[in-house]
Design a protein around this motif. Structure first.
Motif: not given
Length: 192
Positions: A56-85
């Motif tokens: 259980v503790h290994v699962q919890m630590a991994t989920i903490y690192q991956e999503s902070k227990f946020i069910s719909d976590a996604r990676t951030p957007y990338r932008y070109a020139a700081g503004v174009i998604p």
């Protein structure tokens, strides 16, 4: 009118019980608090521990690192020139931050076609499946939070090649996952 009211009440009740609100538990540094606030998590973690042997503790630590227990976590957007998604950094999604391709492999191999990455039971089952495969293929014990995390993050091929060695930040993060797993293990002894 009462039929409409009942239908509306049923829809609202179902929506409130979905668990996919995206919000994290309040005290992420306290395993007992997390499990007290979200009792369904413990059932999911224990099912994975029984099925795949991942503590259980290994699962919890991994989920903490991956999503902070946020069910719909996604990676951030990338932008070109700081503004174009340009789209997201990767297809990682949900509690486990499973990539589309790896998730599809899991669905195919387990036959769980209705599984979703934003449901704790499915996300933890995915993690257990992945970590047991890592143990079977690479010999990394499912109780080894540090190396399981490195293989989880880099993929098994990347882990085998040692790709993490050129990423000091990732080696540091894997150490933090290991420390958090140890902390959660100590805490869990007093509350489960």
């Amino acid at each position: 009118m009462s039929r409409l009211f009942r239908a509306l009440a049923l829809v609202l009740l179902a929506a409130s019980c979905g668990g996919g609100s995206g919000t994290a538990p309040r005290q992420l540094d306290n395993a007992c608090s997390i499990l007290s606030e979200r009792p369904g998590y413990l059932n999911a973690f224990r099912a994975v521990e029984r099925r795949y042997g991942v503590p259980v503790h290994v699962q919890m630590a991994t989920i903490y690192q991956e999503s902070k227990f946020i069910s719909d976590a996604r990676t951030p957007y990338r932008y070109a020139a700081g503004v174009i998604p340009l789209g997201r950094q990767s297809s990682a999604y949900g509690y486990s931050q499973a990539l589309d391709g790896t998730w599809e492999e899991y669905l195919d191999q387990t036959g769980k076609r209705s599984a979703r990455r934003d449901r704790i039971r499915d996300a933890t089952d995915f993690m257990g499946w992945y970590m047991l495969e890592t143990q079977s293929r690479l010999g990394v014990p499912v109780s080894d939070a540090r190396n399981q995390y490195l293989a989880y993050h880099e993929g098994r091929t990347g882990f085998t090649r040692g790709s993490y060695n050129s990423k000091p930040w990732l080696v540091r993060v894997a150490g933090e996952v290991d420390q958090r797993a140890d902390m959660y293990a100590v805490q869990l002894r007093s509350c489960t």
